[in-house]
Design an enzyme around this catalytic site. Structure first.
Site, PDB file in Angstrom:
ATOM      1  N   GLY A  37       8.291 -24.886 -11.328  1.00 19.87           N
ATOM      2  CA  GLY A  37       9.457 -24.012 -11.490  1.00 19.87           C
ATOM      3  C   GLY A  37      10.106 -23.773 -10.131  1.00 19.87           C
ATOM      4  O   GLY A  37      10.611 -22.687  -9.843  1.00 19.87           O
ATOM      5  N   GLY A  62      14.002 -22.480  -9.661  1.00 20.58           N
ATOM      6  CA  GLY A  62      14.467 -21.177 -10.150  1.00 20.58           C
ATOM      7  C   GLY A  62      14.727 -20.202  -9.016  1.00 20.58           C
ATOM      8  O   GLY A  62      14.643 -20.551  -7.831  1.00 20.58           O
ATOM      9  N   GLN A  63      15.028 -18.954  -9.383  1.00 22.89           N
ATOM     10  CA  GLN A  63      15.408 -17.942  -8.394  1.00 22.89           C
ATOM     11  C   GLN A  63      14.302 -17.709  -7.363  1.00 22.89           C
ATOM     12  O   GLN A  63      14.551 -17.691  -6.163  1.00 22.89           O
ATOM     13  CB  GLN A  63      15.747 -16.613  -9.097  1.00 22.89           C
ATOM     14  CG  GLN A  63      16.350 -15.573  -8.161  1.00 22.89           C
ATOM     15  CD  GLN A  63      16.257 -14.140  -8.685  1.00 22.89           C
ATOM     16  OE1 GLN A  63      15.563 -13.869  -9.666  1.00 22.89           O
ATOM     17  NE2 GLN A  63      16.950 -13.237  -8.038  1.00 22.89           N
ATOM     18  N   ILE A  80      11.503 -28.772 -14.434  1.00 22.87           N
ATOM     19  CA  ILE A  80      11.920 -29.586 -15.581  1.00 22.87           C
ATOM     20  C   ILE A  80      13.257 -30.275 -15.302  1.00 22.87           C
ATOM     21  O   ILE A  80      13.606 -31.248 -15.958  1.00 22.87           O
ATOM     22  CB  ILE A  80      11.957 -28.732 -16.866  1.00 22.87           C
ATOM     23  CG1 ILE A  80      11.981 -29.611 -18.100  1.00 22.87           C
ATOM     24  CG2 ILE A  80      13.096 -27.714 -16.843  1.00 22.87           C
ATOM     25  CD1 ILE A  80      11.191 -29.083 -19.255  1.00 22.87           C
ATOM     26  N   ARG A  81      14.009 -29.737 -14.332  1.00 18.61           N
ATOM     27  CA  ARG A  81      15.233 -30.414 -13.902  1.00 18.61           C
ATOM     28  C   ARG A  81      15.394 -30.252 -12.399  1.00 18.61           C
ATOM     29  O   ARG A  81      14.753 -29.391 -11.794  1.00 18.61           O
ATOM     30  CB  ARG A  81      16.456 -29.895 -14.638  1.00 18.61           C
ATOM     31  CG  ARG A  81      16.789 -28.440 -14.404  1.00 18.61           C
ATOM     32  CD  ARG A  81      17.945 -28.019 -15.287  1.00 18.61           C
ATOM     33  NE  ARG A  81      17.552 -28.011 -16.694  1.00 18.61           N
ATOM     34  CZ  ARG A  81      16.949 -26.989 -17.307  1.00 18.61           C
ATOM     35  NH1 ARG A  81      16.662 -25.904 -16.618  1.00 18.61           N
ATOM     36  NH2 ARG A  81      16.616 -27.047 -18.571  1.00 18.61           N
ATOM     37  N   ASP A 104       7.356 -30.994 -16.921  1.00 14.96           N
ATOM     38  CA  ASP A 104       7.380 -29.992 -17.984  1.00 14.96           C
ATOM     39  C   ASP A 104       6.043 -29.250 -17.877  1.00 14.96           C
ATOM     40  O   ASP A 104       4.970 -29.838 -18.100  1.00 14.96           O
ATOM     41  CB  ASP A 104       7.523 -30.711 -19.341  1.00 14.96           C
ATOM     42  CG  ASP A 104       7.338 -29.763 -20.518  1.00 14.96           C
ATOM     43  OD1 ASP A 104       7.039 -28.563 -20.306  1.00 14.96           O
ATOM     44  OD2 ASP A 104       7.487 -30.234 -21.653  1.00 14.96           O
ATOM     45  N   TYR A 146       8.909 -11.286 -23.873  1.00 17.63           N
ATOM     46  CA  TYR A 146       8.542 -11.618 -22.490  1.00 17.63           C
ATOM     47  C   TYR A 146       7.391 -10.722 -22.008  1.00 17.63           C
ATOM     48  O   TYR A 146       6.407 -11.197 -21.432  1.00 17.63           O
ATOM     49  CB  TYR A 146       9.788 -11.431 -21.629  1.00 17.63           C
ATOM     50  CG  TYR A 146       9.614 -11.583 -20.145  1.00 17.63           C
ATOM     51  CD1 TYR A 146       9.259 -12.802 -19.575  1.00 17.63           C
ATOM     52  CD2 TYR A 146       9.868 -10.505 -19.286  1.00 17.63           C
ATOM     53  CE1 TYR A 146       9.151 -12.940 -18.200  1.00 17.63           C
ATOM     54  CE2 TYR A 146       9.777 -10.639 -17.909  1.00 17.63           C
ATOM     55  CZ  TYR A 146       9.411 -11.853 -17.375  1.00 17.63           C
ATOM     56  OH  TYR A 146       9.314 -11.991 -16.015  1.00 17.63           O
ATOM     57  N   LYS A 206       3.626 -11.717 -20.812  1.00 15.85           N
ATOM     58  CA  LYS A 206       3.104 -11.398 -19.471  1.00 15.85           C
ATOM     59  C   LYS A 206       1.831 -10.551 -19.563  1.00 15.85           C
ATOM     60  O   LYS A 206       0.898 -10.742 -18.791  1.00 15.85           O
ATOM     61  CB  LYS A 206       4.175 -10.687 -18.630  1.00 15.85           C
ATOM     62  CG  LYS A 206       5.307 -11.608 -18.171  1.00 15.85           C
ATOM     63  CD  LYS A 206       4.800 -12.693 -17.220  1.00 15.85           C
ATOM     64  CE  LYS A 206       5.886 -13.615 -16.723  1.00 15.85           C
ATOM     65  NZ  LYS A 206       5.366 -14.778 -15.971  1.00 15.85           N
TER      66      LYS A 206
HETATM   67  C1  AKB Z   1      13.694  -9.865 -16.162  1.00 15.08           C
HETATM   68  O1  AKB Z   1      14.631  -9.057 -16.055  1.00 15.08           O
HETATM   69  O2  AKB Z   1      13.354 -10.386 -17.226  1.00 15.08           O
HETATM   70  C2  AKB Z   1      12.886 -10.195 -14.916  1.00 15.08           C
HETATM   71  C3  AKB Z   1      11.690  -9.312 -14.775  1.00 15.08           C
HETATM   72  C4  AKB Z   1      11.851  -7.886 -14.479  1.00 15.08           C
HETATM   73  O3  AKB Z   1      10.594  -9.777 -14.888  1.00 15.08           O
HETATM   74  N1  AKB Z   1      13.697 -10.098 -13.759  1.00 15.08           N
END
Ligand code: AKB
Length: 312
Positions: free
Chosen positions: A9, A12-13, A36-37, A53, A143, A147
């Site tokens: 990854g 990404g940011q 992945i890209r 991937d 999400y 986590k």
């Molecule tokens: C999000 O906003 O989903 C993320 C995080 C707080 O993990 N930046």
């Protein structure tokens, strides 16, 4: 024999800045970027890159063997807002990529892992102010559920198989090199871009939504400090709370206005408001302070200065 580092990854940011920082520290050829890209030109030109991937165990195993990888930073994930739209894809990416690296470590093919968790592990029943390291969690987002589960698995693999996995519950991260994608805290990056281009921003959260945030330089430094510390000092093997600042959209707008007096903010809260409302307002990171001397350097004012200076 030289042991190498793999960043999954990397485009990404967080991955982009982590790749640059690790390459500056250890050498470009030591740090293998993967995603992945392909990423931006600066990243692609700075050292080795593999298309990967993160859910494909065989491909990952092959790259680890080929590059003689010792340490993995798994930064690939689907963030909170996108995950609400694609729950199964988010679960699949966020969990299977983690199992892949945990299992590589269990089989002694790599020796150290960094995996990011998030303030999203907390939920509506969590104490919202100065949220402690150990408290009620009960996340209400896809999400957050992924986590929190990931944290439980990290601790389990550490206790059961001796896997050296280390983790931070990142707050919202503010950076200027790469845009975030699909998160709820993304507004705190978009607002700076729009302040410069349009002198106006319409925020998808309401004016008084307080969230924990951090400037990227602090987040990268924390990640490296955690990874470099002696294993015995790392007492938390689920994930560490980490804090720098907390602010509302109204407060960040005020701090921008001090530099761009014409800047105006308006509010049109959408589905992300409910996600933000379920997260803490502020975080207690005393465990990270005690175990590995963590201390943030950037506050809202210095973050605003850095963002506007670099984006201009
Ligand atoms: C999000 O906003 O989903 C993320 C995080 C707080 O993990 N930046």
């Amino acid at each position: 024999m030289q042991k190498n580092i793999l960043i999954i990854g990397a485009c990404g940011q967080i991955g982009t800045e982590l790749t640059f920082t690790l390459r500056a520290k250890y050498g470009n050829e030591i740090v293998i970027a993967s995603d992945i890209r392909e990423g931006n030109e600066a990243l692609m030109d700075s050292g080795p890159f593999e298309l990967l991937d993160a859910t494909d165990y065989d491909a990952l195993e092959e790259i680890v063997a080929y590059w003689e990888i010792d340490e993995v930073y798994l930064m690939a994930a689907m963030l909170s807002a996108t995950a609400e739209k694609f729950p199964m894809r988010a679960w699949n990416l966020n969990m299977n990529s983690l199992f892949n690296v945990l299992n590589l470590a269990k089989e002694k093919k790599i020796s150290k892992i960094f995996w990011p968790s998030s303030i999203a592990v907390f939920g509506p029943n969590t104490p919202q102010e100065n949220t402690p390291q150990n408290t009620i969690m009960e996340p209400s987002t896809v999400y957050g559920i992924s986590k929190q589960s990931g944290e439980r698995w990290c601790e389990y693999y550490h206790n059961k198989y001796g896997v050296d996995v280390r983790s931070i519950r990142y707050p919202g991260l503010i950076s200027w090199k790469t845009m975030p994608g699909g998160g709820t805290t993304d507004y705190a990056v978009e607002i700076y871009h729009k302040a410069i281009s349009d002198e106006a921003y319409t925020c998808f959260l309401n004016a008084n939504t307080s969230l924990p945030m951090m400037f990227m330089d602090d987040a990268i430094r924390a990640t490296l400090e955690l990874m470099q510390n002696d294993s015995e000092k790392i007492k938390v093997r689920s994930s560490y709370n980490l804090a720098a600042m907390s602010f509302t959209p109204e407060e960040i707008a005020k701090s921008i206005k001090e530099h761009i007096p014409k800047f105006v903010i308006s509010y049109e809260p959408d589905f992300r408001q409910a996600i933000a409302d379920s997260w803490p307002n502020s975080i207690n990171d005393s465990s990270a302070q005690k175990d590995w001397n963590w201390k943030a350097e950037f506050n809202l004012e210095s973050t605003t200065q850095e963002m506007l200076k670099n984006l201009k």
